[in-house]
Design an enzyme around this catalytic site. Structure first.
Site, PDB file in Angstrom:
ATOM      1  N   ASP A 343     -12.236  15.503  14.170  1.00  0.00           N
ATOM      2  CA  ASP A 343     -12.315  14.582  13.045  1.00  0.00           C
ATOM      3  C   ASP A 343     -12.923  15.386  11.889  1.00  0.00           C
ATOM      4  O   ASP A 343     -13.662  16.347  12.121  1.00  0.00           O
ATOM      5  CB  ASP A 343     -13.224  13.409  13.424  1.00  0.00           C
ATOM      6  CG  ASP A 343     -13.543  12.521  12.237  1.00  0.00           C
ATOM      7  OD1 ASP A 343     -12.604  12.101  11.554  1.00  0.00           O
ATOM      8  OD2 ASP A 343     -14.740  12.275  11.990  1.00  0.00           O
ATOM      9  N   ASP A 539     -17.214  11.516  15.512  1.00  0.00           N
ATOM     10  CA  ASP A 539     -18.539  10.909  15.386  1.00  0.00           C
ATOM     11  C   ASP A 539     -18.541   9.467  14.899  1.00  0.00           C
ATOM     12  O   ASP A 539     -19.585   8.831  14.859  1.00  0.00           O
ATOM     13  CB  ASP A 539     -19.405  11.744  14.440  1.00  0.00           C
ATOM     14  CG  ASP A 539     -18.969  11.586  12.983  1.00  0.00           C
ATOM     15  OD1 ASP A 539     -17.757  11.402  12.748  1.00  0.00           O
ATOM     16  OD2 ASP A 539     -19.838  11.648  12.097  1.00  0.00           O
ATOM     17  N   ASP A 543     -13.455   6.731  15.749  1.00  0.00           N
ATOM     18  CA  ASP A 543     -13.112   7.826  16.656  1.00  0.00           C
ATOM     19  C   ASP A 543     -13.179   7.402  18.128  1.00  0.00           C
ATOM     20  O   ASP A 543     -12.686   8.119  19.003  1.00  0.00           O
ATOM     21  CB  ASP A 543     -14.061   9.016  16.453  1.00  0.00           C
ATOM     22  CG  ASP A 543     -13.922   9.638  15.076  1.00  0.00           C
ATOM     23  OD1 ASP A 543     -12.803   9.616  14.535  1.00  0.00           O
ATOM     24  OD2 ASP A 543     -14.929  10.133  14.543  1.00  0.00           O
TER      25      ASP A 543
END
Length: 644
Positions: A343, A539, A543
């Site tokens: 991410d 995080d 996600d």
């Protein structure tokens, strides 16, 4: 708070462990006190009954679950570790009764030791797996519990369950948005980072869509509910997490599949050994003793400990480095990983806007541009404004009058009797400010994925300030290391492609997937899995489904609780350095597990022929079995020498 299933399991094994050892230690003292201390605690004639009485609760009360599961395997012809343990303990315990008829020696005490060592292994295994995942419960707790709804002209506070599609609800600054909807009146910025993972708040005006559970920041919003209950974005995220759960292969499957073949072979070997000795010697006592030796020596305590003890050592080492192994199966899966997906916000980047560049139309006048901009932005609550104020680090700010926030465009005010305007190109065009002189500067900054704030004084541009979510110091080194190790690196983000590619180029990412909606991240991971095993590093709340969908989910410990709970491995420090460290640790730990399984089986390969040949007394067999467990534990502890 209701106790989770996994927490109850850990507590259950701990209780069994304590009581098993409370009863087994006296058994060991009774059996070996004469040999070790020269004093028999219990006279020899009372020893069999003592061992049977003390051993009964260990095997048939504390170990009943194992006995029941193991014997069921014989009826269904599906064997497991429990089958081996139940077989070995029941036969060894039965010798206590056979000893009364002087058919064989009493090995009933050995059965209690077998069960207790097995229970110890199961407790270690349950602890190594970690506490229960509470992400679903935590996600459910995120939503607002109440909403202020317009009923006619009255504002009425109602439980969130009573909000229906089409209701108009009011959200004040600092409050959670109760459910998904469309703004009908008002302007504000909304912090959507807890859902989208993106650090910058989003400006909301009339007709803007808002997401339930996100936080309204500085304006009053009137919102028309568009989705409620199970149809909301948050409910959809919960559903995705639930769907992705439970799809991974347990690390113990390998050992269980081997034992499914191993058990019937050992049972057959023990029976044939007994028959062979009867035919050869006619000595029933000797034949029964040899048959029991085969069963006892084959009882795989070392096999039961092979996985959990290595997991315990590996997870302990990881904890010291801030690498928390939450799911043991990740260690097995990690060695197959080919693609590592990151991410962007909060993972590769810091997740916080910072000033990266200051440009002054008048050369060497950057300090003045910052001083004037910071004076206005100090009155703003926008994160970009806060970043500029933090960068300026001024002890005193100039006085500003007629300050005004221009939603979605910038701010304005009067400073030193001159009108100041700070904002984007749209604001400058609206106020007829000529930006032709800084066009190249704007293009350079924006091509680099930065957000630009134009500073105008008295209707003329005096400078440009560039703000960006800056890359973490270690990101470039970590990603280059992973690429050298043969991993394909991918970055996934909701940002536009230009910004995403600028960040990717900066750190050396192989592939970029941009403009991804939060709920689509797990689908993108699923697509990548067609090309190989995938680890996902993230995080944010958004996600969580991707972390679960990935073959290995690596959560940043500085992120949201939901992401942390969804991860198989958690990097407590939030540093990307933990990713290669977690890979090295996982491979090293799994290597030890394989070695332990090898030694556990190798021990049987060597010891079983000796038992068949009659060279191993069951007591010696039990001691050898204990030594094999010690070997496995010692080998697992050698893992501590590995540099992570």
């Amino acid at each position: 708070m209701e106790e989770s299933v996994e927490a109850r399991e850990i507590r259950g094994w701990k209780l069994k462990l304590v009581w098993a050892w409370v009863l087994t230690i006296p058994i060991m003292l009774i059996m070996y006190s004469g040999m070790v201390f020269g004093i028999e605690i219990v006279p020899m004639k009372y020893m069999p009954i003592s061992l049977l009485i003390l051993g009964f609760p260990v095997i048939f009360i504390i170990g009943w679950g194992t006995i029941k599961a193991g014997t069921r395997g014989f009826f269904k012809l599906r064997f497991s570790m429990d089958s081996l343990i139940s077989m070995g303990t029941i036969v060894a315990y039965a010798t206590g009764f056979l000893a009364f008829f002087e058919l064989t020696q009493d090995y009933s005490g050995v059965s209690s030791m077998i069960m207790t060592i097995f229970i110890t292994g199961k407790f270690i295994e349950s602890k190594a797996r970690g506490q229960a995942s509470k992400e679903i419960k935590k996600l459910l707790e995120l939503g607002a519990k109440k909403a202020v709804v317009l009923r006619g002209k009255k504002e009425v506070e109602v439980p969130i369950e009573e909000v229906g599609v089409g209701d108009i609800f009011i959200v004040k600054p600092g409050e959670k948005i109760p459910t998904d909807g469309v703004v009908t009146r008002g302007e504000s910025t909304v912090d959507e980072s807890m859902v989208t993972g993106e650090s910058l708040p989003v400006d909301k005006t009339v007709k803007s869509h808002v997401i339930g559970a996100t936080i309204n920041q500085d304006g009053v919003l009137y919102v028309k509910a568009s989705k409620v209950g199970d149809d909301t974005f948050l409910a959809h995220i919960i559903e995705l997490v639930e769907e992705a759960q439970g799809t991974k292969i347990p690390i113990q499957k390998f050992a269980d599949s081997v034992t499914n073949v191993f058990v019937p072979i050992i049972l057959t070997v023990a029976v044939l050994t007994f028959i062979g000795w009867i035919a050869a010697t006619g000595d029933w006592s000797r034949s029964i003793g040899v048959g029991i030796s085969v069963l006892v020596i084959a009882c795989p305590c070392a096999l039961g400990l092979a996985t959990p003890i290595a997991l315990m050592v590996g997870s302990g080492m990881g904890a010291k480095k801030g690498i928390l192994i939450r799911k043991g199966e990740a260690i097995q899966t990690m060695k197959e990983i080919k693609i590592i997906v990151f991410d962007k916000t909060g993972t590769i980047t810091k997740g916080k806007p910072e000033v990266t560049d200051v440009y002054s139309v008048l050369k060497k006048n950057e300090a003045s541009v910052i001083e004037k901009t910071a004076a206005l932005e100090k009155l703003s609550e926008h994160p970009i404004g806060k970043a500029i104020v933090e960068y300026g680090n001024l002890s005193k700010f100039k006085n500003v009058t007629k300050f005004k926030i221009l939603r979605g465009r910038g701010v304005e005010g009067v400073l030193d009797k001159k009108k100041m305007l700070i904002g984007n190109t749209a604001l400058m065009k609206e106020r007829n400010v000529d930006i032709s002189k800084i066009k190249e500067v704007l293009e350079e900054y924006e091509t680099g994925g930065k957000t630009t704030m134009i500073v105008a004084e008295g209707g003329k541009v005096i400078g440009v300030i560039a703000v960006a979510d800056t890359v973490k110091e270690e990101s470039k080194k970590v990603i280059h290391y992973l690429r050298r190790q043969g991993f394909r690196t991918v970055m996934i983000t909701g940002d536009n492609e230009r910004t995403a590619k600028a960040i990717a180029k900066q750190v050396g990412i192989d592939e970029v997937i941009a403009n991804v909606l939060p709920e689509d991240k797990s689908n993108k991971v699923k697509e990548l899995q067609k090309r190989g095993m995938v680890a996902f590093v993230g995080d944010g709340i958004n996600d969580a489904p991707a972390l679960k969908q990935a073959n290995v989910g690596i959560a940043m410990g500085t992120g949201t609780d939901i992401a942390i709970e969804a991860g198989d491995i958690v990097l407590a420090s939030g540093s990307l350095r933990g990713v290669p460290q977690a890979i090295v640790l996982s491979k090293a730990t799994f290597g030890k597990i394989k070695q332990n399984l090898f030694w556990a089986f190798a021990y049987n390969v060597v010891a079983i022929p000796l038992a068949i040949a009659g060279f191993l007394h069951p007591v010696i067999a039990e001691i050898a079995m204990a030594l094999s467990s010690i070997t496995v534990v010692t080998n697992a502890n050698l893992l501590r020498r590995k540099r992570i």
